[in-house]
Design a protein around this motif. Structure first.
Motif, PDB file in Angstrom:
ATOM      1  N   LYS A  62      39.143  74.897  12.800  1.00 46.08           N
ATOM      2  CA  LYS A  62      38.084  74.983  11.799  1.00 46.08           C
ATOM      3  C   LYS A  62      38.714  74.785  10.422  1.00 46.08           C
TER       4      LYS A  62
ATOM      5  N   LEU B  82      38.238  73.971   6.121  1.00 49.19           N
ATOM      6  CA  LEU B  82      37.413  74.018   4.922  1.00 49.19           C
ATOM      7  C   LEU B  82      38.072  73.157   3.853  1.00 49.19           C
TER       8      LEU B  82
ATOM      9  N   TYR C 111      38.425  80.321   9.201  1.00 46.92           N
ATOM     10  CA  TYR C 111      39.024  79.007   9.001  1.00 46.92           C
ATOM     11  C   TYR C 111      40.507  79.052   9.357  1.00 46.92           C
TER      12      TYR C 111
END
Length: 131
Positions: free
Chosen positions: A2, A4, A49
């Motif tokens: 994940k 960002l 994240y």
């Protein structure tokens, strides 16, 4: 993984997302405040994240401030070691002072100068154990 991408420039943000989408789910934030909100939401959903690409120069809360707040929030939550988000700082300035501040005060794992060399980015992701 994940990811960002925190970047105020639309084109830079899109290019990063396009290149990083092969590694996992990519979300975006346009400044440090949005980044902190996204991180809080991810923690609340128990899906933090793994990697944050954080631009240094942004309006409002810059990347240096956002990184310091992120690390403080992780510490408050007892998040440490390998559970912490890996942060790659990005900037158009190849400034040794910014580099030192990013590593020493902020605790980033890597630093890349724009325009981003995507071979270098892939190598950095691999070196961080994320690929």
């Amino acid at each position: 993984m994940k990811i960002l991408v925190v970047e105020d420039d639309f084109i830079s943000r899109q290019i990063l997302v396009e290149n990083l989408s092969a590694y996992g789910v990519c979300h975006v934030a346009v400044n440090g405040l949005e980044m902190l909100e996204a991180v809080e939401i991810a923690w609340a959903n128990r899906a933090p994240y793994d990697l944050i690409l954080l631009d240094i120069m942004m309006p409002g809360m810059d990347g240096q401030q956002a990184l310091q707040r992120l690390r403080a929030k992780e510490q408050e939550r007892g998040i440490g070691g390998s559970k912490m988000a890996k942060v790659i700082m990005t900037t158009a300035l190849d400034d040794p002072q910014q580099v030192m501040t990013s590593f020493m005060k902020g605790g980033c794992e890597a630093y890349l100068v724009k325009p981003i060399d995507f071979l270098k980015l892939k190598e950095t992701i691999r070196d961080l154990g994320l690929a």
